[in-house]
Design an enzyme around this catalytic site. Structure first.
Site, PDB file in Angstrom:
ATOM      1  N   LYS A 102      -8.376  80.796  77.861  1.00  0.00           N
ATOM      2  CA  LYS A 102      -8.775  81.945  77.993  1.00  0.00           C
ATOM      3  C   LYS A 102      -7.688  82.718  78.282  1.00  0.00           C
ATOM      4  O   LYS A 102      -7.496  84.314  77.844  1.00  0.00           O
ATOM      5  CB  LYS A 102      -9.863  82.632  78.490  1.00  0.00           C
ATOM      6  CG  LYS A 102     -11.011  84.278  78.196  1.00  0.00           C
ATOM      7  CD  LYS A 102     -11.687  83.635  79.162  1.00  0.00           C
ATOM      8  CE  LYS A 102     -12.888  82.581  79.152  1.00  0.00           C
ATOM      9  NZ  LYS A 102     -14.051  82.980  79.879  1.00  0.00           N
ATOM     10  N   LYS A 114     -11.443  77.162  88.029  1.00  0.00           N
ATOM     11  CA  LYS A 114     -12.916  77.386  88.188  1.00  0.00           C
ATOM     12  C   LYS A 114     -13.626  76.683  89.547  1.00  0.00           C
ATOM     13  O   LYS A 114     -12.618  76.033  89.930  1.00  0.00           O
ATOM     14  CB  LYS A 114     -13.444  77.067  87.330  1.00  0.00           C
ATOM     15  CG  LYS A 114     -14.890  78.003  86.627  1.00  0.00           C
ATOM     16  CD  LYS A 114     -14.906  78.555  86.046  1.00  0.00           C
ATOM     17  CE  LYS A 114     -16.013  79.634  85.953  1.00  0.00           C
ATOM     18  NZ  LYS A 114     -15.790  80.931  85.081  1.00  0.00           N
ATOM     19  N   SER A 357      -9.421  91.305  85.206  1.00  0.00           N
ATOM     20  CA  SER A 357      -9.751  91.029  86.620  1.00  0.00           C
ATOM     21  C   SER A 357      -7.950  91.087  86.361  1.00  0.00           C
ATOM     22  O   SER A 357      -8.061  91.115  88.203  1.00  0.00           O
ATOM     23  CB  SER A 357     -10.058  89.791  86.453  1.00  0.00           C
ATOM     24  OG  SER A 357     -11.584  89.456  86.769  1.00  0.00           O
TER      25      SER A 357
END
Length: 424
Positions: A102, A114, A357
């Site tokens: 991504k 993650k 972000s």
């Protein structure tokens, strides 16, 4: 004193199989060889931690937490932290890998990471959730930082969770470190526009996808599975684009109306009741019916694996825009493709969160804050540019959007790794 210890970790999940399969397909198309697949399939670093929690009643429970850094050839790790009862290490591995693709696809200078804690936050008080968050943060603190790995909210976490993480990390460093997490409250260095960024990005590319298949957004119909951080905003932004949202669901149930739901009224109702169930502006339906509703656009925006071989053949939407990570299994992808359904993959469709972000991280590092209009404009520009790039690549190489997006991302990560070289 009562002590509760979690059950043993679950075995390998299908979501990791799907992530590895997608990588293998991209490596084959790119002709990169098995050694590249082996390197990119394995996380660079992962940690599993115990989180002892003293409950409000005095009992002690031991939870399990994880942080996986899949790749950081293009920059520091970036990825959310989820609190969910289904979290296991394989799920986090898969999600970290997807974050790598991504970030590369949107040309954000991050690698993928993650994290998660295996816990159902609905069964814990706010004070207990704070203790879980702070202990988890202290356990992974050696691995995170504004130049190492930057967590963000995900399923079951929010801006308050990020504030607790930032504070815990900062206390350990002896000074405030705003850039250690993103998705924070505005009052402690968050970015305007961050809360709705994933939803806004989903809708930006979904609208382009509808136009691509010859459907005008104005007057088109949609169904949204999941009415949380992503689905709720997606329904709102779709309505603003003139799309009639006919059905929505959450973890408790679903509602439908042929004329289109009043999303503003539904949001107000959910704010009071906590669920879409029994919303007076729609009729109740089974949650799984949302996935097979007769609509132009389907946005699965909850969790992974909800569209599988058991229901993929019943999907009637012309376009599926993946608001969640991995909501369509690899096998279901083939069914949807055979049925002429255009799937906008998660690493493109829901990348708006990581884009903003990144904006938040840049603002924190510069101590200079942008307006919400600036953030939204830059986000939509990035999303549409990525959509056009993926569509062009897919068309030129006769690939699905998912395989095209994965190929583009994998090649960018591999080239970064190649130019950096192996050490030692």
């Amino acid at each position: 004193m009562t002590v509760t210890i979690e059950k043993p970790e679950a075995t390998e999940t299908n979501v990791l199989d799907d992530a590895r399969t997608q990588l293998a397909q991209a490596v084959e198309v790119l002709g990169l060889g098995p050694e590249v697949h082996a390197m990119l399939a394995a996380p660079r670093r992962e940690v599993s931690v115990s989180i002892p929690l003293r409950r409000d009643d005095g009992s002690v429970e031991v939870l399990r937490g994880y942080r996986v850094q899949h790749n950081y050839s293009r920059g520091p790790g970036k990825g959310g932290v989820r609190f969910d009862a289904r979290v296991d290490l394989d799920e986090v591995r898969a999600l970290a890998m997807w974050m790598t693709w991504k970030c590369a696809l949107l040309d954000v200078p991050y690698g993928g990471a993650k994290g998660g804690v295996r816990v159902d936050p609905r069964g814990y008080s706010k004070a207990e959730l704070e203790r879980i968050t702070r202990r988890y943060t202290s356990e992974i603190a050696p691995l995170i930082g504004p130049n190492q790995d930057i967590p963000a909210p995900d399923v079951g976490t929010d801006e308050q969770t990020m504030a607790w993480m930032m504070d815990t990390y900062s206390v350990g460093r002896g000074h405030t470190v705003l850039g250690v997490v993103t998705g924070k409250p505005i009052s402690v260095g968050g970015s305007l526009g961050r809360a709705g960024s994933t939803s806004r990005g989903v809708v930006a590319v979904a609208v382009e996808a509808l136009r691509h298949v010859g459907i005008a957004p104005e007057g088109a119909t949609a169904a949204v599975q999941g009415f949380g951080k992503v689905g709720r905003g997606a329904a709102r932004f779709l309505a603003q684009e003139g799309v009639r949202v006919l059905a929505v669901s959450d973890v408790n149930g679903a509602v439908h109306t042929a004329d289109g739901l009043d999303i503003a009224a539904l949001e107000a109702y959910v704010d009071v009741t906590g669920s879409v169930v029994d919303f007076p502006g729609g009729a109740p339906i089974q949650s799984e019916e949302v996935l097979t509703a007769d609509v132009d656009l389907l946005v699965p925006a909850a969790v992974e694996g909800v569209i599988h071989t058991g229901n993929a053949g019943q999907v009637r939407a012309r376009v599926v825009a993946e608001g969640a990570n991995g909501p369509v299994t690899t096998a279901a992808d083939e069914v949807l493709s055979a049925n002429g359904v255009l799937v906008v993959p998660d690493i493109l469709a829901n990348a708006g969160g990581v884009v903003v972000s990144y904006f938040e991280w840049v603002q924190a590092n510069q101590s200079y804050w942008w307006s919400e209009a600036e953030v939204d404009e830059r986000l939509v520009e990035r999303m549409i540019r990525a959509w056009n790039d993926v569509l062009a690549y897919a068309t030129a190489n006769q690939l699905s959007l998912r395989l095209a997006a994965t190929c583009m991302a994998v090649e960018r990560v591999y080239r970064a790794h190649e130019v950096r070289g192996l050490y030692p």
